[in-house]
Design an enzyme around this catalytic site. Structure first.
Site, short mmCIF file in Angstrom:
data_model
loop_
_atom_site.label_atom_id
_atom_site.label_comp_id
_atom_site.label_asym_id
_atom_site.label_seq_id
_atom_site.Cartn_x
_atom_site.Cartn_y
_atom_site.Cartn_z
N ARG A 264 0.86 -1.18 0.00
CA ARG A 264 0.00 0.00 0.00
C ARG A 264 0.90 1.23 0.00
NH1 ARG A 264 -2.03 0.59 5.40
NH2 ARG A 264 -0.70 2.42 5.54
N HIS A 268 -3.57 4.29 4.63
CA HIS A 268 -4.65 3.30 4.74
C HIS A 268 -5.97 3.90 4.26
CE1 HIS A 268 -7.20 0.16 6.37
NE2 HIS A 268 -7.93 1.09 6.96
N TYR A 277 4.09 5.38 11.44
CA TYR A 277 4.44 3.99 11.74
C TYR A 277 5.32 3.29 10.70
CZ TYR A 277 0.28 3.35 8.75
OH TYR A 277 -0.64 3.42 7.74
#
Length: 367
Positions: A264, A268, A277
């Site tokens: 990805r 998100h 993160y």
């Protein structure tokens, strides 16, 4: 399966075509290759526009699939009209490839009168009966047992030409739904294909925190289901692998579990900040494997996508998206009376009274 025969253990290896010797053996015709490219480019441009509309306050939420366009596009090209799709977040583009109108698709993002769902579903949870696609659930995993159950129902009813596709992400393999679906599929052999898009991140949780298995595909062995691992950024390999699995299911060979190894590239969703993160260095490494750019290079090398054709194609798609956005943003909210629709075959007396009271209280239109 032909693709599975390429390596000793398809659940542990990685099926690839682009960048390998197998490129010269691609059997898809030119029209099909160009069509797949156009759909991948369309999804990429559409995602870019929708993320911008969200930042401008035009829509409330959007889940882009940037970097994962290959799997939904390849999957859509493997289906027949009677087949059913049970997607996760990043497979809504399948609807568009199967012919669902862009205005209706965007209407669901906006949740207004252009929405066939009448504004009742969360954004980026598209569905459409005309293309046999069911809305996914924000709770991880339930679409997989739904897909297996629908395939079992088709088998019971004797609909031998129906196949279902069910999708999950790597994070959903930690949910009970995954194990229930795999066990049922292994025992009853319904005509379904289960696909895990392993994009390495379940929002902020890395795939390394989901399992200690060598791959996700290898989990299929415990349930008596064939497992295969494919390069999820290689649209040709995906079409081959998914196509063979669909063909196998349709001919009575039972289910297949596919792990599509991808990434990805973006957030998100429009509510996420991935810089918290994961490192930009990691993202940069995967940008080099961008499925759209890899496929574009393949087509260019074979003279199927001349330099002078790329810009007009993008302009054509952008114009299509612009026109669709214009139409959808001009639509008003869903009709208030539709609140009472689609629950009862015949509206009960007390709801009729409530509807009449609501309509009587509506303000007169301004002049």
């Amino acid at each position: 399966m032909r693709a599975m025969a390429e390596i000793q253990d398809p659940a542990l290896g990685l099926i690839q075509v682009l960048g390998t010797e197998r490129e010269k053996d691609v059997s898809f015709d030119t029209d099909a290759l160009i069509a797949m490219y156009r759909h991948m480019l369309r999804v990429r441009l559409l995602d870019e526009r929708m993320m911008k509309r969200q930042r401008q306050g035009k829509i409330g939420f959007f889940g882009a699939i940037t970097g994962q366009e290959a799997t939904p596009v390849a999957a859509a090209f493997c289906l027949q009209p009677q087949d059913w799709v049970f997607p996760a977040l990043r497979e809504n583009a399948i609807m568009l490839v199967r012919g669902f109108p862009l205005t209706k698709w965007l209407g669901q993002v906006y949740g207004n009168a252009a929405d066939v769902l009448k504004g009742r579903q969360m954004p980026s949870h598209m569905s459409g009966r005309e293309v046999n696609q069911v809305a996914w659930s924000s709770c991880l995993g339930p679409q997989l047992p739904q897909a297996v159950g629908a395939a079992w129902a088709a088998k019971i009813k004797g609909h031998k030409d129906v196949v279902t596709l069910g999708f999950i992400g790597d994070g959903a393999t930690s949910e009970p739904d995954f194990h229930v679906a795999m066990n049922f599929a292994g025992v009853y052999k319904p005509p379904c294909v289960m696909i895990c898009q392993n994009n390495h991140w379940a929002i902020s949780v890395p795939s390394s925190k989901q399992t200690k298995s060598e791959t996700f595909a290898v989990k299929a062995k415990a349930y008596g289901v064939p497992g295969i691992r494919v390069d999820g950024n290689d649209v040709i390999a995906l079409r081959e692998v998914i196509g063979e699995a669909v063909e196998r299911a349709r001919s009575g060979g039972g289910p297949t579990f596919i792990e599509a190894l991808t990434y990805r590239i973006g957030a998100h969703s429009s509510s996420d900040d991935p810089s918290v993160y994961r490192s930009e260095a990691e993202v940069d490494e995967w940008r080099k494997k961008d499925p759209l750019l890899r496929f574009e290079a393949y087509l260019e090398d074979r003279g199927l996508l001349p330099d002078e054709a790329r810009e007009p194609l993008e302009e054509e798609i952008q114009a299509e998206i612009t026109e669709a956005i214009k139409i959808v943003e001009a639509a008003g909210p869903p009709e208030r009376a539709s609140l009472f629709d689609d629950v009862f075959g015949e509206l009960p007396w007390h709801l009729k009274e409530q509807r009449e009271e609501m309509l009587a209280a509506e303000p007169a239109p301004s002049h």
